[in-house]
Design a protein around this motif. Structure first.
Motif, mmCIF file in Angstrom:
data_model
loop_
_atom_site.group_PDB
_atom_site.id
_atom_site.type_symbol
_atom_site.label_atom_id
_atom_site.label_comp_id
_atom_site.label_asym_id
_atom_site.label_seq_id
_atom_site.Cartn_x
_atom_site.Cartn_y
_atom_site.Cartn_z
ATOM 1 N N LEU A 91 0.827 -1.202 0.000
ATOM 2 C CA LEU A 91 0.000 0.000 0.000
ATOM 3 C C LEU A 91 0.863 1.254 0.000
ATOM 4 O O LEU A 91 0.592 2.217 -0.737
ATOM 5 C CB LEU A 91 -0.916 0.006 1.228
ATOM 6 C CG LEU A 91 -1.711 1.297 1.461
ATOM 7 C CD1 LEU A 91 -2.709 1.527 0.345
ATOM 8 C CD2 LEU A 91 -2.413 1.258 2.819
ATOM 9 N N LEU A 92 1.909 1.257 0.808
ATOM 10 C CA LEU A 92 2.765 2.443 0.894
ATOM 11 C C LEU A 92 3.464 2.723 -0.436
ATOM 12 O O LEU A 92 3.556 3.881 -0.873
ATOM 13 C CB LEU A 92 3.790 2.265 2.017
ATOM 14 C CG LEU A 92 3.205 2.244 3.437
ATOM 15 C CD1 LEU A 92 4.289 1.884 4.444
ATOM 16 C CD2 LEU A 92 2.579 3.582 3.797
ATOM 17 N N ILE A 93 3.964 1.684 -1.083
ATOM 18 C CA ILE A 93 4.625 1.867 -2.385
ATOM 19 C C ILE A 93 3.636 2.449 -3.393
ATOM 20 O O ILE A 93 3.948 3.403 -4.132
ATOM 21 C CB ILE A 93 5.199 0.529 -2.885
ATOM 22 C CG1 ILE A 93 6.368 0.092 -2.002
ATOM 23 C CG2 ILE A 93 5.659 0.655 -4.337
ATOM 24 C CD1 ILE A 93 6.851 -1.321 -2.274
ATOM 25 N N ALA A 94 2.425 1.908 -3.417
ATOM 26 C CA ALA A 94 1.407 2.396 -4.352
ATOM 27 C C ALA A 94 0.996 3.828 -4.049
ATOM 28 O O ALA A 94 0.524 4.545 -4.944
ATOM 29 C CB ALA A 94 0.184 1.484 -4.301
ATOM 30 N N SER A 95 1.200 4.267 -2.817
ATOM 31 C CA SER A 95 0.792 5.616 -2.403
ATOM 32 C C SER A 95 1.940 6.619 -2.437
ATOM 33 O O SER A 95 1.791 7.743 -1.948
ATOM 34 C CB SER A 95 0.187 5.560 -0.989
ATOM 35 O OG SER A 95 -0.934 4.696 -0.960
ATOM 36 N N GLY A 96 3.090 6.212 -2.993
ATOM 37 C CA GLY A 96 4.188 7.154 -3.178
ATOM 38 C C GLY A 96 5.185 7.254 -2.049
ATOM 39 O O GLY A 96 6.011 8.178 -2.022
#
Length: 358
Positions: free
Chosen positions: A157-162
């Motif tokens: 989730l964090l990677i997808a959120s930048g």
């Protein structure tokens, strides 16, 4: 996500208060997530230990959010940031079952936290993830290049959120039930090496008045004197009043904190320290919090001195505690080397993440 409702969390005045349900659920979800992601139960927190930091927000603002679906709590989140003027960074925490990271709940909570940060003028968002000691099929390497962690639903989730994985920390554990002869020998050897210019002092909270200035300076120095990779850090200002509040919050949570420090006799300055903490259950896991040697006094084996002296002292304080656990940056080889020599072994890992809003 349309059926997810997010509301501010009610902070109870007391752990057993009628309105404590949301807070207790947040702590429970956090513990369950830590056990799932790290693969161990050494990092559990209690409502009693956690609540005092929410009730006294003089030095740090904390805001919680609860996510519900069809009236049932399915996730929680925490936003925290220093109250000091000019603060740039905010710390975020998400607490939800793995399925909620795929079902939209965690994303909705993260969006709420980012909105909170923007509304308070915080431009740097930081958070930590937990990971098992054994690597999974897919691993992630931080910007520092030191260490790696297995992917988890939260890291995805964090990677997808930048967000960027800036740093990896190792969580190490040491059994406490065996003989401490080696610890005692290492303390004697290190003390002889450091020489008579360095004197050990120790106490349990509350901090005696004569140690407050030195202890406060060491706590403030933690931010700028330990490896943090490219994580944005800012100097902290600590005075005696702030230290007294710090002590009171810890004691209000029923925790015992043992501090062993080293004083440099020629200057009278406190130059190294180590902290060991445990909750009301003295048979629970011990947490090693801060350990620091000021830069100009490194190379004297003071890190070994404060760690070993506190472990020996701890045997009298919490003889039934089965182990001590601690976190150190993977690039902090001097401190990890001390841990390894004492007998600490990897138990899990943590990832430090950061996102800059502007």
């Amino acid at each position: 996500m349309s059926n997810i409702v997010i509301t501010p969390m009610v902070v109870p005045a007391h752990p057993k208060a009628a309105e404590a349900h949301e807070f207790r659920t947040m702590v429970r979800l956090g513990n369950e997530m830590a056990r799932t992601d790290a693969g161990i139960d050494d990092l559990d927190e209690t409502v009693e230990e956690t609540l005092p930091s929410w009730l006294d927000q003089t030095d740090r603002l904390r805001t919680g959010f609860i996510a519900r679906r069809d009236g049932e709590i399915v996730g929680a989140a925490e936003f925290s940031t220093s109250t000091a003027a000019g603060t740039l960074a905010a710390d975020l925490a998400l607490m939800a079952p793995a399925a909620e990271f795929r079902g939209g709940t965690a994303q909705a909570l993260l969006d709420q936290l980012e909105h909170e940060a923007a509304s308070l003028g915080r431009s740097v968002l930081q958070t930590w993830t937990l990971h098992p000691a054994s690597p999974a099929e897919r691993t992630l390497t931080p910007v520092t290049g030191w260490g790696s962690v297995s992917s988890t639903p939260m890291s995805d989730l964090l990677i997808a959120s930048g967000y960027v994985l800036e740093q990896v920390e190792r969580n190490s554990a040491l059994p406490l039930q065996g003989p401490l002869d080696d610890v005692r020998a290492r303390l004697a050897e290190a003390s002889a090496y450091a020489g008579p210019d360095y004197r050990i002092v120790c106490w349990n909270l509350p901090t005696p008045p004569q140690f407050r200035t030195g202890y406060a300076h060491l706590i403030a120095s933690m931010v700028t004197n330990i490896p943090t990779g490219d994580m944005v850090t800012q100097e902290e200002q600590w005075d005696e009043a702030k230290l007294v509040r710090h002590d009171e919050r810890i004691m209000a949570g029923g925790q015992t904190l043992s501090i062993v420090a080293v004083v440099h006799e020629p200057s009278g300055q406190m130059v190294a320290f180590n902290e060991l903490a445990i909750g009301e259950d003295r048979a629970g896991v011990t947490q090693q919090w801060g350990t620091l040697v000021l830069g100009e006094h490194r190379g004297k084996r003071l890190g070994t001195i404060v760690k070993c002296a506190n472990l020996l002292r701890w045997r009298e304080i919490a003889p039934d505690s089965p182990k001590v656990t601690t976190f150190n940056a993977e690039e902090n080889r001097p401190m990890l080397g001390i841990n390894e020599a004492i007998g600490f072994v990897p138990a899990s890992y943590a990832g430090g993440w950061q996102k800059k809003l502007r």
